[in-house]
Design a protein around this motif. Structure first.
Motif, mmCIF file in Angstrom:
data_model
loop_
_atom_site.group_PDB
_atom_site.id
_atom_site.type_symbol
_atom_site.label_atom_id
_atom_site.label_comp_id
_atom_site.label_asym_id
_atom_site.label_seq_id
_atom_site.Cartn_x
_atom_site.Cartn_y
_atom_site.Cartn_z
ATOM 1 N N THR A 282 15.666 6.276 -27.880
ATOM 2 C CA THR A 282 16.429 5.777 -26.703
ATOM 3 C C THR A 282 15.728 5.591 -25.420
ATOM 4 O OG1 THR A 282 18.561 6.353 -27.504
ATOM 5 C CG2 THR A 282 18.387 6.119 -25.045
ATOM 6 N N LEU A 283 14.923 6.789 -25.193
ATOM 7 C CA LEU A 283 13.707 7.138 -24.259
ATOM 8 C C LEU A 283 12.632 6.147 -24.409
ATOM 9 C CD1 LEU A 283 13.675 10.805 -23.350
ATOM 10 C CD2 LEU A 283 14.805 9.171 -22.280
ATOM 11 N N LYS A 284 11.992 5.807 -25.621
ATOM 12 C CA LYS A 284 11.249 4.955 -25.716
ATOM 13 C C LYS A 284 11.485 3.544 -25.481
ATOM 14 C CE LYS A 284 8.469 7.524 -29.005
ATOM 15 N NZ LYS A 284 7.931 7.859 -30.407
ATOM 16 N N ASN A 285 12.531 2.995 -25.683
ATOM 17 C CA ASN A 285 12.976 1.556 -25.572
ATOM 18 C C ASN A 285 13.542 1.407 -24.131
ATOM 19 O OD1 ASN A 285 12.812 0.887 -28.122
ATOM 20 N ND2 ASN A 285 14.886 1.262 -28.621
ATOM 21 N N LEU A 286 14.063 2.495 -23.399
ATOM 22 C CA LEU A 286 14.245 2.317 -21.914
ATOM 23 C C LEU A 286 13.105 2.471 -21.205
ATOM 24 C CD1 LEU A 286 16.510 2.285 -19.724
ATOM 25 C CD2 LEU A 286 16.505 4.702 -20.225
ATOM 26 N N SER A 287 12.222 3.139 -21.435
ATOM 27 C CA SER A 287 11.167 3.396 -20.757
ATOM 28 C C SER A 287 9.965 2.180 -20.861
ATOM 29 C CB SER A 287 10.221 4.679 -21.291
ATOM 30 O OG SER A 287 9.723 4.526 -22.696
ATOM 31 N N GLN A 288 10.199 1.584 -21.741
ATOM 32 C CA GLN A 288 9.366 0.240 -21.994
ATOM 33 C C GLN A 288 9.747 -0.860 -21.117
ATOM 34 O OE1 GLN A 288 9.474 -0.506 -26.182
ATOM 35 N NE2 GLN A 288 7.860 0.630 -26.711
ATOM 36 N N LYS A 289 11.277 -0.943 -21.121
ATOM 37 C CA LYS A 289 11.756 -1.966 -20.259
ATOM 38 C C LYS A 289 11.760 -1.587 -18.678
ATOM 39 C CE LYS A 289 15.398 -3.343 -23.724
ATOM 40 N NZ LYS A 289 16.891 -3.121 -24.008
ATOM 41 N N LEU A 290 11.756 -0.324 -18.378
ATOM 42 C CA LEU A 290 11.869 -0.045 -16.991
ATOM 43 C C LEU A 290 10.305 0.023 -16.382
ATOM 44 C CD1 LEU A 290 14.263 3.172 -16.882
ATOM 45 C CD2 LEU A 290 14.628 0.625 -15.676
ATOM 46 N N PHE A 291 9.613 0.411 -17.320
ATOM 47 C CA PHE A 291 8.040 0.596 -16.858
ATOM 48 C C PHE A 291 7.584 -1.195 -16.655
ATOM 49 C CE2 PHE A 291 3.490 -0.230 -17.886
ATOM 50 C CZ PHE A 291 2.900 1.103 -17.318
ATOM 51 N N GLU B 110 9.255 -3.278 -15.457
ATOM 52 C CA GLU B 110 10.505 -3.782 -14.176
ATOM 53 C C GLU B 110 9.825 -2.998 -12.921
ATOM 54 O OE1 GLU B 110 13.262 -5.890 -12.222
ATOM 55 O OE2 GLU B 110 12.951 -6.043 -14.374
ATOM 56 N N PHE B 111 9.680 -1.548 -13.211
ATOM 57 C CA PHE B 111 9.173 -0.778 -12.037
ATOM 58 C C PHE B 111 7.861 -0.043 -11.867
ATOM 59 C CE2 PHE B 111 14.139 -0.943 -12.291
ATOM 60 C CZ PHE B 111 14.150 -1.629 -11.166
ATOM 61 N N GLY B 112 7.405 -0.051 -13.163
ATOM 62 C CA GLY B 112 5.792 0.348 -13.090
ATOM 63 C C GLY B 112 6.015 2.013 -13.488
ATOM 64 N N LYS B 113 4.866 2.764 -13.457
ATOM 65 C CA LYS B 113 4.553 4.054 -14.151
ATOM 66 C C LYS B 113 5.621 5.022 -13.908
ATOM 67 C CE LYS B 113 0.737 7.387 -14.355
ATOM 68 N NZ LYS B 113 -0.453 7.528 -13.718
ATOM 69 N N GLY B 114 6.118 4.957 -12.538
ATOM 70 C CA GLY B 114 7.280 6.020 -12.288
ATOM 71 C C GLY B 114 8.326 6.105 -13.476
ATOM 72 N N PHE B 115 8.483 5.057 -14.240
ATOM 73 C CA PHE B 115 9.621 5.103 -15.304
ATOM 74 C C PHE B 115 8.974 5.110 -16.647
ATOM 75 C CE2 PHE B 115 10.984 3.718 -11.308
ATOM 76 C CZ PHE B 115 12.200 4.763 -11.124
#
Length: 111
Positions: free
Chosen positions: A59-68, A70-75
């Motif tokens: 879950t975290l890997k998938n979410l982090s790829q999408k957020l990264f 959209e919003f960059g390194k902070g996510f």
């Protein structure tokens, strides 16, 4: 005249310092609450009402790829993982008198 100018300068300087401190506290509180809310959503999604999650890393890997994207390194994965842990460490925060800072989280992690 110089004493008056110095007094004015000191008064204005103090107002600016207080404003900077207040802005920092507000930004810090907002950031911490945001991270905690994100962590809460991750925990709730992973657990789906159960006490423990079975597939958290996926879950975290998938979410982090999408957020990264959209919003960059902070996510990235590491930060989302920290948000997840932050929520677990501090499931309840009194927002009316928020005195929590990131160092509180790191102290909780080292215990």
């Amino acid at each position: 005249m110089e004493a008056s100018e110095d007094s004015l300068f000191q008064s204005v300087k103090e107002i600016i310092k207080q404003s900077h401190e207040k802005a920092f506290r507000i930004a810090n509180s907002t950031l911490l609450l945001t991270c905690r809310q994100i962590g809460q959503l991750i925990v709730e999604d992973e657990q789906k009402g159960k006490e423990r999650a079975a597939y958290g890393k996926y879950t975290l890997k998938n979410l982090s790829q999408k957020l990264f994207l959209e919003f960059g390194k902070g996510f990235d994965y590491t930060n989302l993982s920290n948000m997840h842990k932050f929520y677990l460490a501090f499931p309840i925060i009194d927002t009316s008198s928020l005195q929590l800072c990131w160092s509180h989280y790191h102290l909780a992690q080292s215990e």
